[in-house]
Design a protein around this motif. Structure first.
Motif, PDB file in Angstrom:
ATOM      1  N   SER A 187       0.559  -1.280   0.234  1.00 22.15           N
ATOM      2  CA  SER A 187       0.041  -0.057  -0.272  1.00 22.15           C
ATOM      3  C   SER A 187       0.852   1.226  -0.039  1.00 22.15           C
ATOM      4  N   CYS A 188       2.358   1.187  -0.189  1.00 19.48           N
ATOM      5  CA  CYS A 188       3.020   2.243  -0.299  1.00 19.48           C
ATOM      6  C   CYS A 188       2.600   3.280  -1.325  1.00 19.48           C
ATOM      7  N   GLU A 189       2.591   4.595  -1.034  1.00 18.91           N
ATOM      8  CA  GLU A 189       2.119   5.437  -2.060  1.00 18.91           C
ATOM      9  C   GLU A 189       3.202   6.043  -2.816  1.00 18.91           C
ATOM     10  N   ASP A 190       4.315   5.819  -2.386  1.00 21.83           N
ATOM     11  CA  ASP A 190       5.388   6.246  -3.185  1.00 21.83           C
ATOM     12  C   ASP A 190       5.720   5.071  -4.233  1.00 21.83           C
ATOM     13  N   THR A 191       5.399   5.246  -5.435  1.00 18.47           N
ATOM     14  CA  THR A 191       5.751   4.065  -6.553  1.00 18.47           C
ATOM     15  C   THR A 191       6.978   4.303  -7.337  1.00 18.47           C
ATOM     16  N   ASN A 192       7.540   5.472  -7.126  1.00 21.15           N
ATOM     17  CA  ASN A 192       8.830   5.606  -7.460  1.00 21.15           C
ATOM     18  C   ASN A 192      10.159   4.948  -7.393  1.00 21.15           C
ATOM     19  N   LEU A 193      10.929   4.613  -8.064  1.00 25.28           N
ATOM     20  CA  LEU A 193      12.212   3.997  -7.825  1.00 25.28           C
ATOM     21  C   LEU A 193      13.209   5.177  -7.375  1.00 25.28           C
TER      22      LEU A 193
ATOM     23  N   LEU B 132      11.882  -3.711 -13.193  1.00 24.27           N
ATOM     24  CA  LEU B 132      10.443  -3.610 -12.591  1.00 24.27           C
ATOM     25  C   LEU B 132       9.456  -3.307 -13.875  1.00 24.27           C
ATOM     26  N   SER B 133       9.958  -2.678 -14.943  1.00 24.82           N
ATOM     27  CA  SER B 133       8.748  -2.430 -16.071  1.00 24.82           C
ATOM     28  C   SER B 133       8.589  -3.651 -16.763  1.00 24.82           C
ATOM     29  N   VAL B 134       9.246  -4.759 -16.298  1.00 20.92           N
ATOM     30  CA  VAL B 134       8.980  -6.219 -16.970  1.00 20.92           C
ATOM     31  C   VAL B 134       7.891  -6.657 -16.093  1.00 20.92           C
ATOM     32  N   LEU B 135       7.689  -6.505 -14.701  1.00 18.88           N
ATOM     33  CA  LEU B 135       6.903  -6.911 -13.962  1.00 18.88           C
ATOM     34  C   LEU B 135       5.561  -6.095 -13.712  1.00 18.88           C
ATOM     35  N   ILE B 136       5.602  -4.831 -13.566  1.00 17.61           N
ATOM     36  CA  ILE B 136       4.669  -3.838 -13.232  1.00 17.61           C
ATOM     37  C   ILE B 136       4.806  -2.651 -14.432  1.00 17.61           C
ATOM     38  N   GLU B 137       3.624  -1.974 -14.368  1.00 16.25           N
ATOM     39  CA  GLU B 137       3.773  -0.661 -15.045  1.00 16.25           C
ATOM     40  C   GLU B 137       4.238   0.373 -14.576  1.00 16.25           C
ATOM     41  N   ILE B 138       5.510   0.938 -15.075  1.00 16.97           N
ATOM     42  CA  ILE B 138       6.292   1.982 -14.424  1.00 16.97           C
ATOM     43  C   ILE B 138       5.916   3.303 -15.062  1.00 16.97           C
ATOM     44  N   SER B 139       5.567   4.428 -14.612  1.00 14.48           N
ATOM     45  CA  SER B 139       5.119   5.724 -15.248  1.00 14.48           C
ATOM     46  C   SER B 139       6.259   6.789 -14.987  1.00 14.48           C
ATOM     47  N   GLU B 140       6.858   6.508 -13.911  1.00  8.77           N
ATOM     48  CA  GLU B 140       7.881   7.599 -13.686  1.00  8.77           C
ATOM     49  C   GLU B 140       9.310   7.091 -13.533  1.00  8.77           C
ATOM     50  N   ILE B 141      10.191   8.052 -14.084  1.00  8.79           N
ATOM     51  CA  ILE B 141      11.552   7.877 -14.175  1.00  8.79           C
ATOM     52  C   ILE B 141      12.180   7.579 -12.942  1.00  8.79           C
TER      53      ILE B 141
ATOM     54  N   GLU C  31      22.676  16.140 -23.806  1.00  8.47           N
ATOM     55  CA  GLU C  31      21.450  15.922 -22.955  1.00  8.47           C
ATOM     56  C   GLU C  31      21.000  14.527 -22.588  1.00  8.47           C
ATOM     57  N   HIS C  32      21.352  13.758 -23.400  1.00  3.31           N
ATOM     58  CA  HIS C  32      21.086  12.277 -23.228  1.00  3.31           C
ATOM     59  C   HIS C  32      21.976  11.907 -22.135  1.00  3.31           C
ATOM     60  N   PHE C  33      23.082  12.146 -21.924  1.00  2.00           N
ATOM     61  CA  PHE C  33      23.774  11.619 -20.892  1.00  2.00           C
ATOM     62  C   PHE C  33      23.328  12.547 -19.685  1.00  2.00           C
ATOM     63  N   ARG C  34      22.928  13.797 -19.612  1.00  2.00           N
ATOM     64  CA  ARG C  34      22.738  14.338 -18.435  1.00  2.00           C
ATOM     65  C   ARG C  34      21.274  13.840 -17.986  1.00  2.00           C
ATOM     66  N   GLU C  35      20.258  13.614 -18.948  1.00  2.00           N
ATOM     67  CA  GLU C  35      18.961  12.872 -18.360  1.00  2.00           C
ATOM     68  C   GLU C  35      19.261  11.609 -17.929  1.00  2.00           C
ATOM     69  N   LYS C  36      20.213  10.707 -18.307  1.00  2.00           N
ATOM     70  CA  LYS C  36      20.415   9.405 -17.650  1.00  2.00           C
ATOM     71  C   LYS C  36      21.168   9.594 -16.086  1.00  2.00           C
ATOM     72  N   LEU C  37      22.036  10.896 -16.059  1.00  2.00           N
ATOM     73  CA  LEU C  37      22.387  11.246 -14.639  1.00  2.00           C
ATOM     74  C   LEU C  37      20.963  11.328 -13.550  1.00  2.00           C
ATOM     75  N   GLY C  38      20.255  12.171 -14.146  1.00  2.00           N
ATOM     76  CA  GLY C  38      19.056  12.473 -13.639  1.00  2.00           C
ATOM     77  C   GLY C  38      19.194  12.785 -11.829  1.00  2.00           C
ATOM     78  N   MET C  39      19.836  13.823 -11.731  1.00  2.00           N
ATOM     79  CA  MET C  39      20.087  14.152 -10.303  1.00  2.00           C
ATOM     80  C   MET C  39      19.226  14.993  -9.652  1.00  2.00           C
ATOM     81  N   THR C  40      18.903  14.718  -8.519  1.00  2.00           N
ATOM     82  CA  THR C  40      17.757  15.655  -7.841  1.00  2.00           C
ATOM     83  C   THR C  40      18.478  15.973  -6.468  1.00  2.00           C
ATOM     84  N   THR C  41      18.376  17.380  -6.176  1.00  2.00           N
ATOM     85  CA  THR C  41      19.170  17.860  -5.099  1.00  2.00           C
ATOM     86  C   THR C  41      17.892  17.584  -3.983  1.00  2.00           C
ATOM     87  N   VAL C  42      18.297  17.521  -2.847  1.00  2.00           N
ATOM     88  CA  VAL C  42      17.535  17.446  -1.410  1.00  2.00           C
ATOM     89  C   VAL C  42      17.682  18.238  -0.710  1.00  2.00           C
TER      90      VAL C  42
END
Length: 212
Positions: free
Chosen positions: A90-96, A162-171, A201-212
């Motif tokens: 029942s976890c609300e956060d379904t993002n990896l 995970l995309s093989v097992l379930i539907e993944i909508s978020e990166i 831009e492709h490599f930068r997108e793959k890095l996908g860093m998010t500040t906390v």
């Protein structure tokens, strides 16, 4: 190192030489014991990954203090036997969510840094690792950036599985706590040679860093 079993290891604490003299090295088959700990680390115990990875490096020629450190790990496991991984349907956060960290020149001999990586899904850890970086870096920023690169590869693999097992909508989201490493993501000169805009831009997108 012998105070209690609440922590796995303390690299800054000196060994009790008197207890080492009373310790029989032959009573602990080091190679077989490390193999058992590696199996446990891979399956369900991410909290001993770093300690086991350090002890694994001493397999060829373990010293008395290494065997004593192994016994400390077992004392910790005995004292934390009820700790387990928990996944919530029942976890609300379904993002990896991907977390990574690195020390700088943690090995005093080789001066190589170590990377720690955690990938979390449904409230629990699904991928984890703790290992030395392959090259010697010259700053904490480089160490953190290398760790982020390794974490990105783990995130891509876990997301595909995970995309093989379930539907993944978020990166996947990669969390970075080093300000210099985050600034590198925004700096067009992060690579050592010119790249086309699309590839950059492709490599930068793959890095996908998010500040906390």
């Amino acid at each position: 190192m012998f105070i209690n079993s609440y922590t796995v290891a303390d690299v800054n604490e000196a060994f009790d030489q008197k207890k080492l003299r009373n310790f029989d090295p032959s009573s602990l088959p080091y190679r077989e014991t490390i193999g058992a700990l590696l199996y446990l680390t891979t399956g369900s115990r991410p909290n001993i990954s770093f300690s086991v990875s350090v002890l694994y490096e001493k397999v060829k020629n373990p010293k008395e203090e290494d065997r004593a450190a192994v016994k400390r790990v077992f004392r910790y496991l005995k004292g934390s036997v009820r700790i387990c991984l928990l996944y919530k349907s029942s976890c609300e956060d379904t993002n990896l969510s991907v977390y990574r960290d690195a020390d700088y020149a943690g090995d005093p001999v080789t001066r190589r840094s170590s990377s720690g990586i955690l990938c979390m899904y449904a409230g629990g850890v699904v991928v984890w690792s703790s290992q030395k970086q392959r090259s010697v870096v010259l700053s904490t920023t480089e160490a953190e950036y290398v760790a982020a690169s390794e974490a990105t590869k783990d995130a891509i693999w876990a997301n595909r599985l995970l995309s093989v097992l379930i539907e993944i909508s978020e990166i996947p989201t990669l969390f970075v706590d080093n300000a210099s490493a985050v600034k590198l993501r925004k700096n067009p000169d992060i690579f050592t040679k010119p790249l086309s805009r699309l590839k950059f831009e492709h490599f930068r997108e793959k890095l996908g860093m998010t500040t906390v």
